[in-house]
Write a protein that holds these residues in place. Sequence first.
Motif, short mmCIF file in Angstrom:
data_model
loop_
_atom_site.label_atom_id
_atom_site.label_comp_id
_atom_site.label_asym_id
_atom_site.label_seq_id
_atom_site.Cartn_x
_atom_site.Cartn_y
_atom_site.Cartn_z
N ALA A 229 29.51 -23.34 51.22
CA ALA A 229 28.48 -24.32 51.70
C ALA A 229 27.26 -23.73 52.32
CB ALA A 229 29.24 -25.42 52.60
N VAL A 230 26.08 -24.14 51.74
CA VAL A 230 24.81 -23.61 52.44
C VAL A 230 24.20 -24.77 53.02
CG1 VAL A 230 22.48 -22.66 51.72
CG2 VAL A 230 24.69 -21.80 50.54
N ARG A 231 23.90 -24.87 54.26
CA ARG A 231 23.35 -25.96 55.07
C ARG A 231 21.79 -26.15 54.57
NH1 ARG A 231 20.87 -27.65 59.78
NH2 ARG A 231 22.03 -29.49 60.58
N ILE A 232 21.52 -27.28 53.99
CA ILE A 232 20.15 -27.62 53.70
C ILE A 232 19.58 -28.41 54.94
CG2 ILE A 232 18.41 -28.67 52.32
CD1 ILE A 232 20.90 -28.41 50.09
N ASP A 233 20.26 -29.50 55.57
CA ASP A 233 19.61 -30.17 56.69
C ASP A 233 20.98 -30.81 57.08
OD1 ASP A 233 20.08 -32.67 55.04
OD2 ASP A 233 17.93 -32.43 54.27
N ALA A 255 21.40 -14.98 48.63
CA ALA A 255 20.34 -14.97 47.94
C ALA A 255 19.30 -16.40 48.16
CB ALA A 255 20.48 -14.92 46.50
N TRP A 256 20.14 -17.36 48.41
CA TRP A 256 19.43 -18.47 48.92
C TRP A 256 18.67 -18.26 50.33
CZ3 TRP A 256 19.03 -23.92 46.94
CH2 TRP A 256 18.55 -24.54 48.08
N ALA A 257 19.43 -17.69 51.37
CA ALA A 257 18.94 -17.48 52.68
C ALA A 257 17.86 -16.58 52.52
CB ALA A 257 19.87 -16.72 53.44
N ALA A 258 17.75 -15.57 51.41
CA ALA A 258 16.57 -14.64 51.22
C ALA A 258 15.50 -15.40 50.65
CB ALA A 258 16.93 -13.32 50.53
N ALA A 259 15.68 -16.27 50.02
CA ALA A 259 14.45 -16.87 49.23
C ALA A 259 13.84 -18.45 50.02
CB ALA A 259 14.94 -17.22 47.78
N GLU A 260 14.45 -19.02 50.67
CA GLU A 260 14.33 -20.55 51.08
C GLU A 260 13.13 -20.30 51.98
OE1 GLU A 260 17.12 -22.34 53.60
OE2 GLU A 260 17.75 -20.61 54.55
N ALA A 265 6.16 -20.56 44.98
CA ALA A 265 6.06 -19.73 43.74
C ALA A 265 6.78 -18.62 43.80
CB ALA A 265 4.59 -19.36 43.60
N GLU A 266 7.24 -18.05 45.23
CA GLU A 266 8.02 -16.60 44.86
C GLU A 266 9.45 -16.90 45.18
OE1 GLU A 266 6.19 -14.50 48.09
OE2 GLU A 266 4.16 -14.92 47.55
N ARG A 267 9.95 -18.02 45.30
CA ARG A 267 11.58 -18.22 45.78
C ARG A 267 12.25 -17.64 44.78
NH1 ARG A 267 10.34 -24.01 47.93
NH2 ARG A 267 9.77 -23.69 49.85
N ALA A 268 12.43 -18.06 43.51
CA ALA A 268 13.00 -17.60 42.35
C ALA A 268 13.12 -16.07 42.18
CB ALA A 268 12.61 -18.17 40.93
N ALA A 269 12.06 -15.51 42.32
CA ALA A 269 11.80 -13.93 42.30
C ALA A 269 12.62 -13.39 43.52
CB ALA A 269 10.56 -13.59 42.18
N ARG A 270 12.41 -13.95 44.49
CA ARG A 270 13.13 -13.23 45.78
C ARG A 270 14.48 -13.45 45.57
NH1 ARG A 270 10.24 -13.73 50.87
NH2 ARG A 270 8.08 -13.06 50.63
N ALA A 363 21.26 -16.33 39.33
CA ALA A 363 19.96 -16.14 39.31
C ALA A 363 19.41 -17.70 38.69
CB ALA A 363 19.21 -15.21 38.69
N ALA A 364 20.03 -18.02 37.48
CA ALA A 364 19.36 -19.16 36.92
C ALA A 364 19.60 -20.55 37.61
CB ALA A 364 20.04 -19.44 35.47
N LEU A 365 20.89 -20.63 38.17
CA LEU A 365 21.12 -21.71 39.03
C LEU A 365 20.10 -21.87 40.36
CD1 LEU A 365 22.88 -23.99 40.09
CD2 LEU A 365 24.18 -22.26 41.46
N LEU A 366 19.86 -20.88 41.02
CA LEU A 366 18.98 -20.63 42.30
C LEU A 366 17.56 -21.12 41.72
CD1 LEU A 366 20.45 -18.05 44.62
CD2 LEU A 366 20.74 -20.31 44.56
N ALA A 367 16.96 -20.52 40.64
CA ALA A 367 15.83 -20.88 39.95
C ALA A 367 15.58 -22.27 39.68
CB ALA A 367 15.56 -20.31 38.73
N GLY A 368 16.98 -23.03 39.69
CA GLY A 368 16.94 -24.56 39.30
C GLY A 368 16.94 -25.24 40.69
N ALA A 369 17.87 -24.76 41.43
CA ALA A 369 18.18 -25.57 42.84
C ALA A 369 17.18 -25.48 43.94
CB ALA A 369 19.74 -25.05 43.20
N LEU A 370 16.46 -24.23 43.90
CA LEU A 370 15.55 -24.16 45.06
C LEU A 370 14.50 -25.10 44.92
CD1 LEU A 370 15.72 -20.25 45.14
CD2 LEU A 370 15.97 -21.75 47.33
#
Length: 429
Positions: A229-233, A255-260, A265-270, A363-370
């Motif tokens: 589980a990744v806490r969002i709020d 990877a989520w933590a590194a990008a959030e 515009a840079e999140r998916a690449a991160r 990577a595809a999941l995070l590119a959509g979820a972020l």
Amino acid sequence: MGAFAIVAALLPGCVNTKFKSNAPGQAFAVADEPLAAAVGRDLLLQGGSAADAATGMALAMTATLPSRVGVAGGGVCVVFDAAAKRVRTLDFLPRAAPGGTAAPSLLRALYALQATGGGTLRWEQAVVPAETLALESPGVTRALAQDIQAASARLTDVEARRLFLRDGRPLAEGARLRQPELAAVLSQVRRNGPNAISTGSTGQALAGAFHLDPAALRATPPQWRDTVAVRIDSTRNLHLADLPEPDSGAAIAKAWAAAEDAPPAERAARAAQALGALTGAVAPGAGLVAMDVRENAVACAFTMGGLFGTGKVAPGTGVLGATGVDRAGFGAPGVVANTIVGRALFGGVGTAAGNDGPAAGPAALLAGALPAVLDDRPAGEILAARGDAPGRVDLVTCQVSLENGLKDCQTAADPRARGIAYDMLLPRE
């Protein structure tokens, strides 16, 4: 193919919200194969749950997309039970048995999903559409035609060539693909449950063709696990599949933590950089997402370990063997839920095409979820912005009004997977 929707704007005041029980609710079925997505739509229209729809769609893809989803294959799901306010991982990866062939695990997992993951329809209702599609082919869809073309050189088995080639040429889009042997196996499964493939002549045929110990056919139960589980709020968490293999929940959470905190515009690449390799061979996957009016959600990824698995069909069964996997990059499902009130807010699955690297699915999941979770961007807009990025992603994204708590959702299927998404307004019980 475009998405078909019953537009909420035509029904004033009809908003999917957990707090207005007299209003119609939204339900969604998305899959990487259009005929399977239609099965999910129909099961939801019959009053089925997200678990029923996911079970029916997965079974349908064993007939309509056997290159990526098969009776002898496997996968992983993230399952949100709104009534229990619980999110779990259903692990049924096709792990290699001695010799490299995977022991079948899909059917037992789908039976468990429907039986203990919130299903409301009968098992038979979920199996019948797949049985019908195998017996009465409406024609090869573009998704399958592309896979047959890509893997035709691997289909050296006599039975496989008989099914998927005509005069030595790959079946084209629209060609009839009748699979009476597979339909007969699915008929046994419908009448006798998932253990039907491990006994009698079917069990003997599978064990002999795939060099499996007959005991292995009977000893591959799915496993229910917790999620990462990744806490969002304070009310929302992103739930990821918790598997022992690389490229699964823990790696995706990092990877989520590194990008959030990066600029949007840079999140998916991160995230992709944190995940690692996005080039090279990877087991191809297929995905689906389902949500129902009761706020349940299921996201699943499936694989055969390679296009058409081993490329070998067990004689008399129509069942392709699967190759074992040791990584989870083929597909990454995820669900965002408010487990305090029992509300599904996002469902997505990223999958690998097969040549886009070990981390393509995550990577595809995070590119959509972020962007969906952090920026409240709608599903179609997210897919349009992805371009040719590695992996494929199917999404159900929801936005909640800060003024009144009302929820509105959209869905989209990745056009490169040639699937489809359905959005329905249904009456509440």
